[in-house]
Design a protein around this motif. Structure first.
Motif, PDB file in Angstrom:
ATOM      1  N   TYR A 166       2.233   5.431  -4.454  1.00  0.00           N
ATOM      2  CA  TYR A 166       2.492   4.877  -3.122  1.00  0.00           C
ATOM      3  C   TYR A 166       2.279   5.933  -2.035  1.00  0.00           C
ATOM      4  O   TYR A 166       1.647   5.665  -1.005  1.00  0.00           O
ATOM      5  N   ASN A 167       2.828   7.129  -2.261  1.00  0.00           N
ATOM      6  CA  ASN A 167       2.689   8.184  -1.262  1.00  0.00           C
ATOM      7  C   ASN A 167       1.229   8.536  -1.009  1.00  0.00           C
ATOM      8  O   ASN A 167       0.817   8.755   0.136  1.00  0.00           O
ATOM      9  N   ASP A 170      -0.367   5.788   0.995  1.00  0.00           N
ATOM     10  CA  ASP A 170       0.146   5.848   2.364  1.00  0.00           C
ATOM     11  C   ASP A 170      -0.455   7.017   3.124  1.00  0.00           C
ATOM     12  O   ASP A 170      -0.757   6.911   4.319  1.00  0.00           O
ATOM     13  N   ARG A 173      -3.883   6.573   4.904  1.00  0.00           N
ATOM     14  CA  ARG A 173      -4.021   5.805   6.142  1.00  0.00           C
ATOM     15  C   ARG A 173      -4.435   6.752   7.261  1.00  0.00           C
ATOM     16  O   ARG A 173      -3.853   7.834   7.424  1.00  0.00           O
ATOM     17  N   GLN A 176      -1.614   8.208   9.381  1.00  0.00           N
ATOM     18  CA  GLN A 176      -0.801   9.225   8.715  1.00  0.00           C
ATOM     19  C   GLN A 176      -1.524  10.567   8.664  1.00  0.00           C
ATOM     20  O   GLN A 176      -0.919  11.622   8.847  1.00  0.00           O
TER      21      GLN A 176
END
Length: 473
Positions: A166-167, A170, A173, A176
């Motif tokens: 997940y990290n 994420d 993106r 980010q």
């Protein structure tokens, strides 16, 4: 001049950079697992000879004899190594896809994140821990505690895989990535401020130049040892010498590119030996490297933001979203640094002259985004950039305001490539008001006139090359 390439020094710089950027935390985590294995080995000695520590006999019976432990550890070791290899392959593939979507700067920010460094160190360290525990399993030594801890850590690792995936997704993106670089730029600025506080900005032009020194090797100048230079000046000339640098940290120098000028107080004479020693000590105070470090080089972070914006906004990607995020990040950075320009840090007694380049690079990056927006005709990107100019002009210090007004004036050269959307027209009007409020009357008038000329093309069929009709004589 003979080219000098400091191979040992360059190797040391590369090793130091690799540890700062990535290797330090993973290796420390692996070493931690090795130390834990050593402690657990001592604790497991209580099981030697068939004995069992008080209160833990049930644990030994649950895990079985040495043969059972060996079979269990072999299964755990092969499983964790397989999971690690597959997971890391998928993560690197995700990073590669992110780099293809934006730029190679994605790789830098992925490696620089502490969480990613810990993930790599944890999985490798756990594999080492399980293998070392397996090796210690003999007919005499039963690693009951070691096997128990290996099972618990392996269970945690399997749960951690979900968090890690997940990290990573994420982190890929664009928003980010840009936010991470933005934060690192602000942190790296502290290094700039320390250099600025220990040096001067203005060179003494009435002092004659005793030597103009050029680079003797190529690469990025990544570190400047001020105390070494100051000690050399005190040793040879006291207050009669000034070292004026033509570069800042992070600048690339090829062989024979200018580095610094050695100036002497009028009436001060340096013999050849003293001059050669000063030049040599100053050159030795410069550290070259083949790559730049985002952690200590604010200008490098600005370069990354500019590259991301240029790649995404241009017709290469035609993606306005990262460009908008970069503009917003630059607005925040410029706003932070404007205060430093209003209250410049310097030591008037310093013998070293060093320029503050980062604020100029920040406004230049904003200007570059405006330029590339004309190539892809992204009106929303130009609108956000114009809004940023208007917002900043109303509160930044005068040096920054002067540069922003110049950027606004240069922006008009590309305005004819765009369609005057309602939002763009409103922001251009607001920009003209902001320029008037700060006293840039001529630029404000030029913005208003350019907006009016572009408005004259509304409702008419024109190509991008003829959208703004030329004046006829």
């Amino acid at each position: 001049m003979k080219t000098i390439k400091s191979v040992p020094g360059r190797f040391v710089s590369a090793v130091r950079r690799s540890f700062r950027q990535f290797l330090a935390l993973p290796l420390a985590t692996v070493i931690g697992f090795v130390g834990l294995n050593a402690l657990v080995y001592l604790a497991d000695r209580s099981w030697s000879g068939g004995g069992a520590p008080a209160g833990f006999r049930w644990l030994g019976e649950l895990l079985g004899d040495s043969a059972a432990l060996g079979s269990l550890l072999t299964t755990v070791a092969s499983s964790i190594i397989t999971v690690t290899s597959i997971t890391f392959s998928l993560l690197l593939l995700a990073v590669q896809q992110g780099a293809a979507a934006l730029t190679a700067q994605v790789t830098d920010q992925f490696m620089a994140r502490r969480t990613n460094q810990f993930y790599f160190g944890y999985f490798v360290g756990l594999s080492v821990f399980v293998l070392m525990t397996l090796v210690t399993n003999t007919g005499f030594h039963r690693p009951v505690f070691g096997t128990t801890i290996a099972l618990l850590l392996t269970t945690s690792a399997l749960c951690l895989v979900i968090v890690m995936i997940y990290n990573t997704i994420d982190q890929m993106r664009p928003a980010q990535i840009i936010q991470f670089i933005h934060d690192r730029v602000l942190e790296a600025r502290d290094d700039d401020l320390r250099l600025l506080a220990a040096t001067r900005r203005t060179s003494r032009q009435d002092w004659p130049i005793a030597a103009s020194v050029r680079s003797r090797e190529s690469g990025y100048v990544v570190r400047l040892n001020l105390p070494r230079i100051e000690q050399a000046v005190k040793r040879h000339a006291r207050d009669g010498v000034e070292i004026a640098f033509d570069i800042t940290v992070g600048t690339y120098r090829a062989v024979n590119d200018p580095l610094f000028r050695l100036r002497c107080r009028p009436g001060t004479t340096l013999d050849a030996g003293a001059r050669e020693s000063l030049v040599g000590e100053t050159l030795a105070a410069l550290t070259y490297d083949d790559g730049r470090d985002l952690q200590h080089d604010a200008a490098y972070g600005l370069h990354q933001l500019s590259t991301i914006a240029w790649t995404s906004v241009s017709t290469s990607k035609s993606n306005p979203s990262p460009g908008l995020s970069v503009i917003q990040a630059l607005r925040d950075i410029i706003a932070h640094w404007s205060e430093d320009e209003n209250r410049p840090l310097e030591d008037p007694t310093s013998c070293i002259v060093y320029a503050d380049a980062a604020p100029i690079i920040a406004t230049d990056a904003l200007e570059a985004v405006i330029v590339v927006a004309s190539e892809s005709i992204q009106s929303q990107t130009l609108t956000e950039a114009v809004r940023t100019l208007a917002i900043l002009l109303r509160h930044v210090g005068q040096p920054t305001a002067d540069r922003l007004a110049d950027v606004a004036n240069r922006t008009l050269s590309s305005l004819g490539e765009h369609v005057l959307t309602r939002q763009l027209e409103a922001e251009l009007t607001d920009l003209a008001k902001a320029l008037n409020e700060r006293g840039f009357v001529a630029v404000a008038r030029a913005v208003s006139e350019a907006s009016a000329e572009l408005a004259a093309s509304l409702g008419k069929l024109n190509s991008r090359s003829t959208r703004v009709p030329g004046t006829t004589s």
